[in-house]
Scaffold this motif. Structure first.
Motif, PDB file in Angstrom:
ATOM      1  N   LYS A 198       0.816  -1.209   0.000  1.00  0.00           N
ATOM      2  CA  LYS A 198       0.000   0.000   0.000  1.00  0.00           C
ATOM      3  C   LYS A 198       0.855   1.267   0.000  1.00  0.00           C
ATOM      4  CE  LYS A 198      -3.745  -2.375   2.400  1.00  0.00           C
ATOM      5  NZ  LYS A 198      -4.379  -2.610   3.713  1.00  0.00           N
ATOM      6  N   ASN A 199       2.127   1.135   0.374  1.00  0.00           N
ATOM      7  CA  ASN A 199       2.994   2.311   0.467  1.00  0.00           C
ATOM      8  C   ASN A 199       4.117   2.314  -0.567  1.00  0.00           C
ATOM      9  OD1 ASN A 199       2.248   4.001   3.092  1.00  0.00           O
ATOM     10  ND2 ASN A 199       1.925   1.838   3.563  1.00  0.00           N
ATOM     11  N   GLY A 200       3.971   1.485  -1.582  1.00  0.00           N
ATOM     12  CA  GLY A 200       4.875   1.559  -2.724  1.00  0.00           C
ATOM     13  C   GLY A 200       6.254   0.974  -2.522  1.00  0.00           C
ATOM     14  N   GLN A 201       6.463   0.146  -1.496  1.00  0.00           N
ATOM     15  CA  GLN A 201       7.762  -0.484  -1.299  1.00  0.00           C
ATOM     16  C   GLN A 201       7.913  -1.687  -2.223  1.00  0.00           C
ATOM     17  OE1 GLN A 201       8.425  -1.616   2.765  1.00  0.00           O
ATOM     18  NE2 GLN A 201       9.322   0.333   3.317  1.00  0.00           N
ATOM     19  N   ILE A 202       9.140  -1.945  -2.637  1.00  0.00           N
ATOM     20  CA  ILE A 202       9.461  -3.171  -3.366  1.00  0.00           C
ATOM     21  C   ILE A 202       9.823  -4.229  -2.338  1.00  0.00           C
ATOM     22  CG2 ILE A 202      11.010  -4.262  -5.029  1.00  0.00           C
ATOM     23  CD1 ILE A 202      11.351  -1.541  -6.344  1.00  0.00           C
ATOM     24  N   CYS A 203       9.053  -5.301  -2.297  1.00  0.00           N
ATOM     25  CA  CYS A 203       9.227  -6.328  -1.272  1.00  0.00           C
ATOM     26  C   CYS A 203      10.059  -7.490  -1.810  1.00  0.00           C
ATOM     27  CB  CYS A 203       7.875  -6.881  -0.824  1.00  0.00           C
ATOM     28  SG  CYS A 203       6.718  -5.645  -0.232  1.00  0.00           S
ATOM     29  N   VAL A 204      10.881  -8.050  -0.935  1.00  0.00           N
ATOM     30  CA  VAL A 204      11.521  -9.345  -1.191  1.00  0.00           C
ATOM     31  C   VAL A 204      10.971 -10.301  -0.144  1.00  0.00           C
ATOM     32  CG1 VAL A 204      13.671 -10.604  -1.507  1.00  0.00           C
ATOM     33  CG2 VAL A 204      13.593  -8.137  -1.965  1.00  0.00           C
ATOM     34  N   TRP A 205      10.350 -11.373  -0.603  1.00  0.00           N
ATOM     35  CA  TRP A 205       9.638 -12.265   0.313  1.00  0.00           C
ATOM     36  C   TRP A 205      10.596 -13.183   1.052  1.00  0.00           C
ATOM     37  CZ3 TRP A 205       7.172 -17.489  -1.006  1.00  0.00           C
ATOM     38  CH2 TRP A 205       6.417 -17.961   0.064  1.00  0.00           C
ATOM     39  N   ALA A 206      10.558 -13.109   2.397  1.00  0.00           N
ATOM     40  CA  ALA A 206      11.230 -14.079   3.268  1.00  0.00           C
ATOM     41  C   ALA A 206      10.159 -15.081   3.707  1.00  0.00           C
ATOM     42  CB  ALA A 206      11.846 -13.379   4.480  1.00  0.00           C
ATOM     43  N   PRO A 207      10.193 -16.321   3.240  1.00  0.00           N
ATOM     44  CA  PRO A 207       9.009 -17.184   3.283  1.00  0.00           C
ATOM     45  C   PRO A 207       8.720 -17.913   4.596  1.00  0.00           C
ATOM     46  CG  PRO A 207      10.779 -18.309   2.136  1.00  0.00           C
ATOM     47  CD  PRO A 207      11.286 -16.916   2.432  1.00  0.00           C
ATOM     48  N   SER A 208       9.658 -18.001   5.518  1.00  0.00           N
ATOM     49  CA  SER A 208       9.496 -18.930   6.638  1.00  0.00           C
ATOM     50  C   SER A 208       8.184 -18.771   7.382  1.00  0.00           C
ATOM     51  CB  SER A 208      10.669 -18.782   7.623  1.00  0.00           C
ATOM     52  OG  SER A 208      11.856 -19.252   7.050  1.00  0.00           O
ATOM     53  N   LYS A 209       7.883 -17.556   7.837  1.00  0.00           N
ATOM     54  CA  LYS A 209       6.720 -17.380   8.709  1.00  0.00           C
ATOM     55  C   LYS A 209       5.415 -17.679   7.986  1.00  0.00           C
ATOM     56  CE  LYS A 209       4.339 -14.269  11.856  1.00  0.00           C
ATOM     57  NZ  LYS A 209       4.056 -15.433  12.737  1.00  0.00           N
ATOM     58  N   ILE A 210       5.246 -17.140   6.792  1.00  0.00           N
ATOM     59  CA  ILE A 210       3.978 -17.343   6.083  1.00  0.00           C
ATOM     60  C   ILE A 210       3.793 -18.811   5.706  1.00  0.00           C
ATOM     61  CG2 ILE A 210       2.800 -16.860   3.895  1.00  0.00           C
ATOM     62  CD1 ILE A 210       3.687 -13.970   4.196  1.00  0.00           C
ATOM     63  N   VAL A 211       4.874 -19.476   5.282  1.00  0.00           N
ATOM     64  CA  VAL A 211       4.770 -20.887   4.910  1.00  0.00           C
ATOM     65  C   VAL A 211       4.463 -21.743   6.140  1.00  0.00           C
ATOM     66  CG1 VAL A 211       6.055 -22.887   4.067  1.00  0.00           C
ATOM     67  CG2 VAL A 211       6.207 -20.709   2.853  1.00  0.00           C
ATOM     68  N   LEU A 212       5.207 -21.542   7.230  1.00  0.00           N
ATOM     69  CA  LEU A 212       5.022 -22.366   8.418  1.00  0.00           C
ATOM     70  C   LEU A 212       3.708 -22.085   9.126  1.00  0.00           C
ATOM     71  CD1 LEU A 212       8.662 -22.245   9.857  1.00  0.00           C
ATOM     72  CD2 LEU A 212       7.564 -24.156   8.685  1.00  0.00           C
ATOM     73  N   ASP A 213       3.188 -20.857   8.972  1.00  0.00           N
ATOM     74  CA  ASP A 213       1.942 -20.503   9.644  1.00  0.00           C
ATOM     75  C   ASP A 213       0.714 -20.713   8.773  1.00  0.00           C
ATOM     76  OD1 ASP A 213       3.433 -19.796  11.806  1.00  0.00           O
ATOM     77  OD2 ASP A 213       3.168 -17.641  11.613  1.00  0.00           O
ATOM     78  N   ALA A 214       0.901 -21.149   7.532  1.00  0.00           N
ATOM     79  CA  ALA A 214      -0.235 -21.335   6.625  1.00  0.00           C
ATOM     80  C   ALA A 214      -1.097 -22.502   7.087  1.00  0.00           C
ATOM     81  CB  ALA A 214       0.263 -21.578   5.206  1.00  0.00           C
ATOM     82  N   VAL A 215      -2.400 -22.284   7.168  1.00  0.00           N
ATOM     83  CA  VAL A 215      -3.318 -23.360   7.523  1.00  0.00           C
ATOM     84  C   VAL A 215      -3.381 -24.387   6.404  1.00  0.00           C
ATOM     85  CG1 VAL A 215      -5.718 -23.902   8.078  1.00  0.00           C
ATOM     86  CG2 VAL A 215      -4.656 -21.840   9.017  1.00  0.00           C
TER      87      VAL A 215
END
Length: 306
Positions: A238-255
């Motif tokens: 929403k604020n125009g940043q270019i993101c680089v995805w660090a996957p650990s948390k989203i992958v491990l916390d995905a239902v």
């Protein structure tokens, strides 16, 4: 026992009545709603489910006109259980406090809701019930609130060859000029990855090697910001940043986590693209994944124009 202590352990409906603001309010309640879910900050709570119990009271403004036995005119009990199910399905959480906040916030999106009491207890972590209770009320933030739509980003997977390419800065320049949030994904570096022989620990190590490479990319271009949580990603997009995805948390916390192994980084990025409803996924210097849910485009590393 003093009335204050008794009230502290009373059902949220009693607490609601005892602390009722001026003016009549109706109440709907959900009692002893038990769900089995994976939740908790401790390692022993990962990979297993436990029972958690919800007791919720929602204060609503009374209708001034006849109800006429019309279910569409009242706040349905289903909206309370749906709020619980929605937040439990969104991602794996560590804290009951976080879950309580999100459930309360979602219930307060309902126009009839004025104040909500949420009590959540873990039933299997000790000799008694361990829990948290919060009270949240409608304020100016909730008036005529409409859930803000998450932007649909463009996702770009960069191979190691692409990260090292002289074209990297030019690619980012081109992507930055387009009016759509940008998320960059990478795989593991070319360094030797430690092998543990144990599936769960190996998965964590493989995800961490991807995150190491994310920081390598961030070092190549100062516009790239490494992010690891949904909240960070939403704010950055929403604020125009270019993101680089660090996957650990989203992958491990995905239902409903990815079937792709971390070693198959392009397929993992494709899962992430579908999860975040990306408008497009480009793969620079890698093979396209099979059966993608997001429109794909392959880019050769030697191709300067995207």
């Amino acid at each position: 026992m003093s009335s204050e202590i008794r009230l502290a352990f009373a059902h949220p409906s009693e607490r609601s009545e005892a602390t009722s603001p001026q003016g009549p309010l109706d109440r709907i309640s959900l009692r002893d709603h038990i769900v089995e879910v994976e939740i908790g900050a401790f390692q022993a709570e990962r990979g297993t489910t436990q029972r958690i119990c919800f007791n919720i009271v929602v204060e609503v403004r009374p209708l001034t006109d006849p109800i006429d036995d019309d279910v569409d005119r009242i706040l349905s009990y289903d909206r309370v259980t749906e709020a619980i199910a929605y937040e439990l399905a969104a991602e794996r959480l560590n804290l009951l406090e976080t879950l309580a906040e999100r459930v309360a916030e979602r219930i307060l999106l309902e126009p009839q809701a004025v104040r909500v009491f949420v009590r959540i207890e873990k039933l299997d972590r000790g000799p008694g019930a361990l829990g948290v209770e919060i009270v949240r009320g409608r304020d100016a933030h909730h008036h005529d609130i409409v859930e803000e739509e998450r932007p649909h980003p463009r996702l770009v997977f960069l191979s190691n060859e692409a990260i090292a390419s002289v074209n990297l800065t030019g690619w980012i320049d081109q992507l930055e000029s387009r009016q759509r949030p940008l998320i960059l994904c990478v795989g593991a570096s070319d360094l030797v990855v430690p092998q543990t022989g144990h599936a769960m620990t190996q998965r964590r190590i493989d995800l961490l090697t991807i995150e190491q490479n994310a920081w390598v990319l961030a070092a190549r271009d100062h516009r790239c910001v490494v992010v690891s949580t949904r909240t960070e990603l939403d704010w950055a997009m929403k604020n125009g940043q270019i993101c680089v995805w660090a996957p650990s948390k989203i992958v491990l916390d995905a239902v409903d986590g990815p079937s792709a192994a971390p070693s198959d980084a392009v397929a993992l990025a494709a899962w992430f693209a579908a999860t975040f409803e990306a408008s497009e996924m480009m793969v620079i210097g890698g093979e396209l994944p099979e059966t993608p849910k997001t429109p794909l485009r392959a880019i050769d590393v030697d191709q300067a124009q995207l």
